[in-house]
Scaffold this motif. Structure first.
Motif, short mmCIF file in Angstrom:
data_model
loop_
_atom_site.label_atom_id
_atom_site.label_comp_id
_atom_site.label_asym_id
_atom_site.label_seq_id
_atom_site.Cartn_x
_atom_site.Cartn_y
_atom_site.Cartn_z
N ILE A 78 0.84 -1.20 0.00
CA ILE A 78 0.00 0.00 0.00
C ILE A 78 0.88 1.25 0.00
CG2 ILE A 78 -1.68 1.32 1.32
CD1 ILE A 78 -2.79 -1.35 2.33
N ALA A 79 1.95 1.21 0.80
CA ALA A 79 2.84 2.37 0.86
C ALA A 79 3.48 2.62 -0.51
CB ALA A 79 3.92 2.15 1.92
N ALA A 80 3.90 1.55 -1.18
CA ALA A 80 4.57 1.70 -2.47
C ALA A 80 3.62 2.22 -3.54
CB ALA A 80 5.18 0.38 -2.90
N ILE A 81 2.36 1.78 -3.48
CA ILE A 81 1.43 2.10 -4.56
C ILE A 81 0.57 3.32 -4.26
CG2 ILE A 81 -0.49 1.16 -5.93
CD1 ILE A 81 2.28 -0.02 -6.50
N GLN A 82 0.38 3.65 -2.98
CA GLN A 82 -0.49 4.78 -2.68
C GLN A 82 0.24 5.94 -1.99
OE1 GLN A 82 -4.48 4.51 -2.14
NE2 GLN A 82 -4.70 2.30 -2.23
N LEU A 83 1.09 5.66 -1.00
CA LEU A 83 1.69 6.78 -0.26
C LEU A 83 2.83 7.41 -1.04
CD1 LEU A 83 1.64 5.61 3.45
CD2 LEU A 83 0.04 7.04 2.17
#
Lengths: 314, 307
Positions: free
Chosen positions: A28-33
């Protein structure tokens, strides 16, 4: 006693919760944040014409964006779209949900049938509605080409006719027929989902409450307006925010139904982001527009979370 | 009084059937268009049912149907090596649908697996920052992909330059997983919360580790929930267009929705072929939906009630 606790793994979980949650959070961090942060940085930069390198330009992208005709125009398009989309969808899904609430023998069948458009992708939905109005051969094209209904036709189809006498390039009013058609097609696609949400809310209204209101002499309209509507208000709010979010960001149907045209008459902000960022390749300006849309999104989401928290406290 | 009630039910049924017809009409007309003969496709004024004769507007004995649209999509070519003596050469079938199958299957599998693990951790353990994490996930589950495409595009380009043997298809899958995860975690956590902890505690007293309790006790009980999030993710990825189109540089990596868009952007006049392509692309998800609709409604409402 301690070893039992340890075995249970409940009070002394150690690293296990971390390791089961970590992989998901990493993705999630790689793709959204990370992309969110990157976009913010991008919005403050511009490609230098000579070197092709990104240089820091401060707020210049935002000034360029807010000063451009295309941006104001697309905001007006988006506002008209949202107004029609939200009003028709909420009204129609509330009416259909009221009908579906009457437990008829065939209600499950109706629900299944009505739900099918939701499962269809927005690109295919756009294609299906486009086929209705393709010049000459579309099923609805004679209707839209009728000069008695739509004035002197200045195109052979709503896909090609440009709206006459608009106020100014910045304020594209009255809207083109294509934009209104986009509203109808988008409503068709989302209607099943919102209907089901509202139906779910209606079914939580207890029959006792309705019975006692009837005994107290409330008419059907009073029951609807004074009892049912206030009770399902939280779900209506959720549906409203969901529609606004989807309406601001949905772009697939614009691609397949109108491609932003005719001219720029269906260029909503999500489509403008595509045309600036991916066809004109002006990354800095597109970054600024991304940030603008993201701020809108986060505002809506924060408002939804706040509202639902307030309702939970009640 | 009884008559009145019966009349009401007739009226309601009638109105609902009317609504179902209106809702279904676009799909129905697309289906009819897909099986029209080329001459009937290019009729002006257009007709819905290709069943008219010189004397009558609709004569069901004289309907003209053809598979011309489908054969334009399939593009069968003679091939002596193939089992049927023919092979499909239409790009929708040789490229776009296989790609979509790949993206949807792997994205749904990985999403379900990662969401299951994370939801277990969030449902069964109390730790610092848990509430904050849950709220952030809920907020993220509402964030659309659109505003992140620019950065993801740059990310993809950069990695393509830096990593030898870089596989863009995997990047696409990871994008879908990262995008679907927040919602999936919320839905699966909702399902896990309804399973009593006592069952696991009993297993743990018998010597099972928390992870084996998850695999052997919680997962089977939550199977309907896991299946429903798998299906929902599968259909979402199947239907996704914009990220697929913009992030992948080469069209041979793109999915079925791009295939539809390609037909439109080439503005061919073989509308029966476009209609046939639409029908072929939505058929799998409609079949999945009709057989598993309870699963869809379950995870959809689970997500909606939370959000």
């Amino acid at each position: 006693m301690d070893w039992i606790r340890k075995r249970l793994g409940l009070s002394a979980p150690g690293w296990l919760p971390f390791w089961v949650i970590f992989p998901a959070l990493l993705v999630i961090a790689a793709i959204q944040l990370y992309p969110t942060l990157y976009t913010i940085i991008l919005s403050l930069q511009q490609i230098e014409p000579g070197t092709g390198q990104f240089v820091f330009v401060g707020s210049r992208n935002f000034e360029r964006l807010f000063g451009s005709i295309a941006f104001t125009r697309s905001l007006v398009h988006t506002a008209i779209f949202l107004l029609g989309y939200v009003a028709i969808t909420l009204g129609a899904s509330f009416a259909i949900a009221l009908l579906l609430r009457q437990r008829l023998r065939l209600t499950p069948l109706y629900i299944t049938l009505i739900f099918v458009p939701w499962i269809i992708s927005d690109v295919v939905a756009g294609a299906v509605w486009r086929l209705f109005v393709v010049p000459d051969y579309g099923l609805f094209s004679p209707f839209f080409a009728n000069p008695a209904l739509f004035g002197e036709p200045n195109g052979i189809s709503i896909l090609t006719s440009v709206p006459p006498n608009q106020l100014s390039p910045r304020v594209p009013l009255p809207p083109a027929p294509a934009l209104l058609f986009l509203i109808v097609a988008s409503t068709w696609k989302i209607l099943p989902f919102t209907t089901l949400l509202i139906l779910g809310a209606l079914q939580t209204v207890s029959p006792e409450v309705q019975e006692s209101a009837k005994i107290d002499g409330a008419s059907n309209w009073q029951l609807l307006l004074r009892i049912i509507l206030p009770l399902i208000k939280p779900m209506l709010a959720v549906t409203l925010f969901y529609l606004l979010l989807g309406g601001i960001n949905g772009v697939g149907m614009v691609f397949s139904l109108t491609g932003g045209g005719p001219g720029t008459s269906t260029e909503v902000i999500s489509y403008l982001l595509y045309s600036i960022g991916f066809s004109k390749l002006d990354f800095g300006l597109a970054g600024a527009l991304s940030v603008f849309i993201a701020v809108l999104n986060f505002g809506l989401i924060a408002l939804t979370l706040k509202l639902s928290a307030a309702y939970e406290e009640q | 009084m009884k008559n009145n009630k019966q009349l009401r039910s007739w009226v309601f049924n009638g109105v609902l059937i009317g609504i179902c017809f209106v809702v279904f009409f676009p799909i129905l007309s697309t289906l009819l268009l897909s099986i029209k003969e080329p001459e009937d496709v290019r009729r002006n004024p257009p007709i819905l049912l290709p069943c008219d004769t010189e004397s009558r507007a609709i004569d069901l004995r004289h309907c003209r149907f053809s598979l011309d649209g489908y054969s334009r999509v399939l593009l069968l070519r003679p091939n002596p090596n193939s089992f049927f003596g023919q092979s499909v050469t239409g790009r929708l079938f040789t490229q776009y649908l296989p790609n979509t199958l790949f993206y949807a299957t792997f994205a749904a599998l990985i999403t379900t697996l990662l969401a299951g693990l994370a939801a277990y951790g969030l449902s069964r353990f109390r730790f610092q920052g848990r509430r904050l994490l849950l709220t952030s996930l809920l907020a993220l589950s509402g964030v659309p992909l659109l505003t992140m495409l620019l950065a993801l595009y740059q990310m993809n380009v950069r990695m393509r330059q830096l990593i030898p043997g870089y596989e863009e298809r995997l990047f696409m899958v990871v994008v879908y997983v990262g995008f679907e995860l927040p919602f999936a975690i919320w839905v699966v956590k909702g399902f896990f919360d309804t399973i009593p902890v006592e069952l696991e505690e009993a297993a743990k007293i018998d010597g099972a580790s928390p992870l084996s309790a998850l695999v052997r006790i919680v997962a089977p009980l939550a199977a309907p929930g896991l299946v429903s999030i798998f299906l929902l993710t599968y259909v979402n990825v199947w239907n996704e267009f914009i990220a697929n189109y913009l992030l992948l540089g080469r069209s041979e990596l793109r999915g079925a929705m791009y295939g539809i868009y390609e037909y439109i952007s080439q503005s061919l006049s073989a509308y029966n072929a476009l209609a046939a392509a639409c029908i072929l692309v939505i058929l799998p998800v409609i079949v999945i939906f009709l057989f598993t609709r309870q699963a869809f409604f379950r995870s959809m409402l689970e997500g909606a009630i939370k959000g």
